[in-house]
Design an enzyme around this catalytic site. Structure first.
Site, PDB file in Angstrom:
ATOM      1  N   TYR A 124       1.055  -1.781   0.084  1.00 37.93           N
ATOM      2  CA  TYR A 124      -0.354  -0.018  -0.296  1.00 37.93           C
ATOM      3  C   TYR A 124       0.510   1.192   0.228  1.00 37.93           C
ATOM      4  O   TYR A 124       0.496   2.463   0.114  1.00 37.93           O
ATOM      5  CB  TYR A 124      -1.195   0.265   1.650  1.00 37.93           C
ATOM      6  CG  TYR A 124      -2.280  -1.112   1.159  1.00 37.93           C
ATOM      7  CD1 TYR A 124      -1.967  -1.676   0.189  1.00 37.93           C
ATOM      8  CD2 TYR A 124      -3.079  -0.051   1.538  1.00 37.93           C
ATOM      9  CE1 TYR A 124      -2.797  -2.544  -0.244  1.00 37.93           C
ATOM     10  CE2 TYR A 124      -4.129  -1.614   1.257  1.00 37.93           C
ATOM     11  CZ  TYR A 124      -4.251  -2.572   0.943  1.00 37.93           C
ATOM     12  OH  TYR A 124      -5.584  -3.049   0.602  1.00 37.93           O
ATOM     13  N   LYS A 191       3.510 -14.151   6.294  1.00 40.02           N
ATOM     14  CA  LYS A 191       4.191 -15.486   4.248  1.00 40.02           C
ATOM     15  C   LYS A 191       5.429 -14.728   4.122  1.00 40.02           C
ATOM     16  O   LYS A 191       5.846 -15.247   2.745  1.00 40.02           O
ATOM     17  CB  LYS A 191       3.251 -15.074   3.848  1.00 40.02           C
ATOM     18  CG  LYS A 191       3.090 -16.043   2.924  1.00 40.02           C
ATOM     19  CD  LYS A 191       2.276 -17.120   2.923  1.00 40.02           C
ATOM     20  CE  LYS A 191       1.673 -19.128   2.565  1.00 40.02           C
ATOM     21  NZ  LYS A 191       1.832 -19.416   3.305  1.00 40.02           N
ATOM     22  N   ASP A 224      -2.442 -17.560   6.029  1.00 36.39           N
ATOM     23  CA  ASP A 224      -3.063 -18.207   5.445  1.00 36.39           C
ATOM     24  C   ASP A 224      -4.169 -18.971   6.636  1.00 36.39           C
ATOM     25  O   ASP A 224      -5.234 -19.428   6.834  1.00 36.39           O
ATOM     26  CB  ASP A 224      -3.041 -19.232   3.850  1.00 36.39           C
ATOM     27  CG  ASP A 224      -1.617 -20.027   3.944  1.00 36.39           C
ATOM     28  OD1 ASP A 224      -0.784 -19.262   5.078  1.00 36.39           O
ATOM     29  OD2 ASP A 224      -1.089 -19.996   3.053  1.00 36.39           O
ATOM     30  N   ASP A 248      -5.649  -4.737   5.883  1.00 33.71           N
ATOM     31  CA  ASP A 248      -6.836  -4.490   5.506  1.00 33.71           C
ATOM     32  C   ASP A 248      -7.363  -5.276   5.687  1.00 33.71           C
ATOM     33  O   ASP A 248      -8.454  -5.472   5.902  1.00 33.71           O
ATOM     34  CB  ASP A 248      -6.423  -4.192   4.033  1.00 33.71           C
ATOM     35  CG  ASP A 248      -7.800  -3.292   3.603  1.00 33.71           C
ATOM     36  OD1 ASP A 248      -8.794  -2.571   4.114  1.00 33.71           O
ATOM     37  OD2 ASP A 248      -7.886  -2.719   2.249  1.00 33.71           O
TER      38      ASP A 248
END
Ligand code: ATP
Length: 359
Positions: A124, A191, A224, A248
């Site tokens: 972002y 991740k 995940d 987000d």
């Protein structure tokens, strides 16, 4: 002395939920001097920019602002006003609580979560190269040289910067938040096995900083796996610490777990300034009809009161909202009711039981 607060109503349902919020906060008896500013689509038409400098100056002057949702203009070279505000004022921490409320239907009655999202880095940051542009071509050439990777000629690029200093401050913020708010655990999402130098860095700084806060239970989890577990056993989590993009996405997921976007409040905090806002967007589909749920923004207002040191009034607003929702008589259509925005605001304002000097 009255607290100086900048109020930006915003676009779409913004003016409706902002007015409802002002009404409730004024009814607490806390003295607030509101300074009204405009930003967003209407201002863009009038002034050629959706975020005039004077709005930023006013927020710097009052240090505290509350805003409704602002639509991101398509085209015109301006990115999201929300993202611009966070960068200009260095509001590096987004704090978004999600709590199940008795009476609001949810399969998960025991949820009490806070998402803490890093607000200034990651995908972002806005470092992007459009496909076919000379910049994208230069980046392709550089990637071929540096990484031996030949990107497709029709590829666009978005860069994901995550820094040690940017991560350290959000990790410390989250650990201190746990201490200051009587919470118990931080779960860091990442991740890192795939994105070793961005998410991997976020994870390693998280782990090392947690060594200095041994009283706070710290765990980390791949994003995940965390997403799956949140849908099955959200009660097991407390504070979620996430880089910008995951933050987000998961804050909307957490809002969905406890009754939807109409209830989800948020704060954007930096060392110097604080801007409070509901998690939801401008909801153009229901704008102007007087049926938007004002609770998300009213709860953002309660967070603002707490930030101002008005803890008693913040508690009063939060419990009035809980009681009104639990009673179920005054609810907007998103929660299955038939009430208007104004009726919810009036219901909450009426329910406030402001403690006297001894209370
Ligand atoms: P934006 O482009 O500004 O993000 P959006 O419509 O894409 O707006 P949201 O406004 O965040 O996204 O929400 C999606 C939908 O959820 C809305 O279209 C609306 O139907 C519903 N919604 C969001 N906020 C509220 C609210 N406060 N009260 C009732 N419904 C809401």
């Amino acid at each position: 002395m009255a607290h100086l607060v900048t109020l930006i109503a915003g676009d779409g349902i913004g003016p409706e939920v902002a007015e409802a919020t002002r009404r409730v906060l004024d009814a607490t008896g806390v003295e607030i001097e509101w300074v009204l500013e405009d930003a967003g689509a209407a201002v863009l038409e009038r002034e050629g920019t959706p975020l005039p400098d004077r709005v930023l100056e006013q927020i710097r002057r009052s240090r505290v602002a509350i805003k409704g949702p602002i639509t991101t203009p398509v085209g015109g070279g301006f990115r999201s006003v929300n993202v611009a505000l966070r960068h200009e004022l260095d509001l590096f921490a987004a704090v978004r609580p999600s709590r199940s409320i008795p009476g609001v239907p949810t399969p998960h009655p025991g949820v009490d979560l806070v998402v803490i999202r890093e607000n200034t880095e990651d995908l972002y940051r806005g470092v992007e190269y459009e496909r076919g542009s000379p910049e994208a071509a230069a980046l392709r050439a550089e990637l071929r040289r540096l990484a031996g990777y030949t990107a497709r000629e029709d590829a666009g690029f978005t860069v994901k910067p995550i820094s040690v200093s940017g991560t350290r401050r959000i990790v410390r913020f989250a650990l201190e938040f746990v201490r200051a708010n009587g919470r118990r655990k931080v779960t860091l999402g990442h991740k890192s096995n795939i994105m070793r130098f961005s998410d991997g860095l976020f994870l390693s700084i998280g782990r090392s900083e947690s060594e200095d806060h041994r009283d706070v239970w710290f765990e980390d989890m791949e994003i995940d796996q965390l997403s799956m577990r949140l849908t099955r056993e959200p009660e097991a989590f407390d504070v979620l610490l996430l880089p910008n993009l995951y933050g987000d996405i998961l804050s909307d997921l957490c809002a969905g777990l406890v009754g939807g976007l109409g209830l989800a409040a948020g704060a954007n905090l930096g060392w110097e300034y604080a801007v409070f806002e509901p998690v939801h967007g401008s909801a153009p589909d229901i704008a102007g009809r007087g049926v938007a749920n004002p609770v998300a923004m009213i709860r953002s207002g309660a967070m603002l009161l707490r930030h101002l040191g008005e803890h008693g009034a913040a508690d009063v607003v939060e419990s009035a909202v809980d009681r009104v929702l639990a009673a179920g008589e005054v609810r907007t259509p998103d929660l299955g009711g038939t009430s208007s925005t104004d009726e919810v605001a009036a219901g909450v304002a009426k329910d406030l039981q402001v403690p006297g000097p001894s209370g």
